[in-house]
Design a protein around this motif. Sequence first.
Motif, PDB file in Angstrom:
ATOM      1  N   ALA A 282      37.306 -12.403  -6.202  1.00 18.57           N
ATOM      2  CA  ALA A 282      37.577 -11.080  -5.381  1.00 18.57           C
ATOM      3  C   ALA A 282      37.354  -9.872  -6.050  1.00 18.57           C
ATOM      4  CB  ALA A 282      39.022 -11.201  -4.840  1.00 18.57           C
ATOM      5  N   ILE A 283      37.701  -9.687  -7.346  1.00 18.67           N
ATOM      6  CA  ILE A 283      37.286  -8.605  -7.899  1.00 18.67           C
ATOM      7  C   ILE A 283      35.751  -8.323  -8.140  1.00 18.67           C
ATOM      8  CG2 ILE A 283      37.268  -7.520 -10.518  1.00 18.67           C
ATOM      9  CD1 ILE A 283      39.942  -8.978 -10.981  1.00 18.67           C
ATOM     10  N   LEU A 284      34.864  -9.467  -8.447  1.00 17.24           N
ATOM     11  CA  LEU A 284      33.558  -9.224  -8.086  1.00 17.24           C
ATOM     12  C   LEU A 284      33.240  -8.746  -7.042  1.00 17.24           C
ATOM     13  CD1 LEU A 284      30.847  -9.780  -9.411  1.00 17.24           C
ATOM     14  CD2 LEU A 284      30.860 -11.879  -8.807  1.00 17.24           C
ATOM     15  N   GLY A 285      33.563  -9.207  -5.745  1.00 16.39           N
ATOM     16  CA  GLY A 285      33.220  -8.604  -4.426  1.00 16.39           C
ATOM     17  C   GLY A 285      33.705  -7.358  -4.292  1.00 16.39           C
ATOM     18  N   ALA A 287      33.863  -5.092  -6.536  1.00 16.82           N
ATOM     19  CA  ALA A 287      32.808  -4.190  -7.384  1.00 16.82           C
ATOM     20  C   ALA A 287      31.671  -4.011  -6.851  1.00 16.82           C
ATOM     21  CB  ALA A 287      32.564  -4.961  -8.787  1.00 16.82           C
ATOM     22  N   VAL A 288      31.093  -5.313  -6.268  1.00 15.00           N
ATOM     23  CA  VAL A 288      29.699  -5.225  -5.283  1.00 15.00           C
ATOM     24  C   VAL A 288      30.013  -4.388  -4.104  1.00 15.00           C
ATOM     25  CG1 VAL A 288      28.136  -6.405  -3.868  1.00 15.00           C
ATOM     26  CG2 VAL A 288      28.926  -7.497  -6.000  1.00 15.00           C
ATOM     27  N   ALA A 289      30.986  -4.133  -3.546  1.00 12.99           N
ATOM     28  CA  ALA A 289      31.336  -3.176  -2.253  1.00 12.99           C
ATOM     29  C   ALA A 289      31.504  -1.876  -2.791  1.00 12.99           C
ATOM     30  CB  ALA A 289      32.428  -3.807  -1.921  1.00 12.99           C
ATOM     31  N   SER A 290      32.088  -1.596  -3.976  1.00 11.58           N
ATOM     32  CA  SER A 290      32.059  -0.128  -4.325  1.00 11.58           C
ATOM     33  C   SER A 290      30.585   0.251  -4.781  1.00 11.58           C
ATOM     34  CB  SER A 290      33.049  -0.226  -5.427  1.00 11.58           C
ATOM     35  OG  SER A 290      32.437  -0.903  -7.005  1.00 11.58           O
ATOM     36  N   ARG A 291      29.920  -0.459  -5.244  1.00 10.62           N
ATOM     37  CA  ARG A 291      28.485  -0.131  -5.529  1.00 10.62           C
ATOM     38  C   ARG A 291      27.885   0.342  -4.459  1.00 10.62           C
ATOM     39  NH1 ARG A 291      27.983   2.651  -9.914  1.00 10.62           N
ATOM     40  NH2 ARG A 291      25.827   1.957 -10.086  1.00 10.62           N
ATOM     41  N   LEU A 292      28.107  -0.431  -3.252  1.00  7.66           N
ATOM     42  CA  LEU A 292      27.461  -0.298  -2.099  1.00  7.66           C
ATOM     43  C   LEU A 292      27.641   0.856  -1.248  1.00  7.66           C
ATOM     44  CD1 LEU A 292      27.206  -3.746  -0.597  1.00  7.66           C
ATOM     45  CD2 LEU A 292      25.048  -2.587  -1.563  1.00  7.66           C
TER      46      LEU A 292
END
Length: 355
Positions: A282-285, A287-292
């Motif tokens: 969930a944390i990885l997801g 992080a990806v969402a924050s970069r997008l």
Amino acid sequence: MRRRGVAPADMTWPSVTILKPLHGEEPHLERNLETFLRQDYPAPVEIVFGVGNAADPAIATVDRLRLANPERAIRLVVDARRWGENGKVSNLVNMAEHARHEVIVLADSDMSVGPDYLRRVAAALAAPGVGAVTCLYRGLALPNLWSRLATQWIDHHFLPNVLVGMALGLAKPCFGSTIALRAETLERIGGFRAFADRLADDYAIGEAVRKLGLDVAVPGGLVLGHLCAATTPRQVLRQEVRWARTIRSVDPSGFFGSVVTNPVPLATIGALLADFSTSATAILGAAVASRLLLQLLIAGFVKARPVGLILGPLRDYAAFLVFILSFWPGSIDWRGHRFALQSDGTLASSDIAGS
């Protein structure tokens, strides 16, 4: 540091000399240089181009610009004298001898600007307490993958870090995209010759201006274009490692702290260590969402259409690799020259691969 750029109604516009150090032919060089000739500015402007070699192919570009713009004050300085290890600064020293106007504006050859650029820079410089002006910039890509990836490093790593640093009062930028200062201020800081051995000459110029008790202003809303000319992964890696080592040389603690701006690689490492548990995944997801989301926000800031969103999280892994490599011992490759970076931020010749 204050952000200015609005001219008072009764402003007296100063005359301007634009210095453009050149080295070799670059993609879209003529197009980029021409944007500096298309300025809507109400006072005299001259543009001085400089090369260190009479055989430099950039001379042909300058000749074409002269023919196409006979009404413009364009001069070319060909001078091979070296004043230190930094070839660009040696070029500027030689060019500055020919500058005739009140304000000196230097800008890298791969920058492109809008027609109101000089007005906004001069207005920022006219504000009380300002000794120099610099400008934010974004990446402009060639139609190839490696150029687009280089652009994303500027737009989604470098630019956000600068904006956050400025907002928190931690960043004191001065970029080669633009450094504008009065001729008398340049003289007070020792001229360009005082920076002839510095890798981060732009940053050092800003620091010297601040030591006079003056500000380095960043005009709000003015974002220039920087053409990313890379065509191979090797070019991208070399350039970004050099930039990273440059930033580390001027702000070691800030650069080390910037490791937290690599959330996707860090979250990936955490997920691997946690065997991709539910919380780690969930944390990885997130992080990806924050970069997008960051990519969308930066696209809005620079008024550009968001492109290559899918490359963003993948690009983070490459940026993290650059961060790690910046601590690896080794020389710096810069325009065919190889240098060792000294602890005081100066350059020393290591192995010259070109003239």
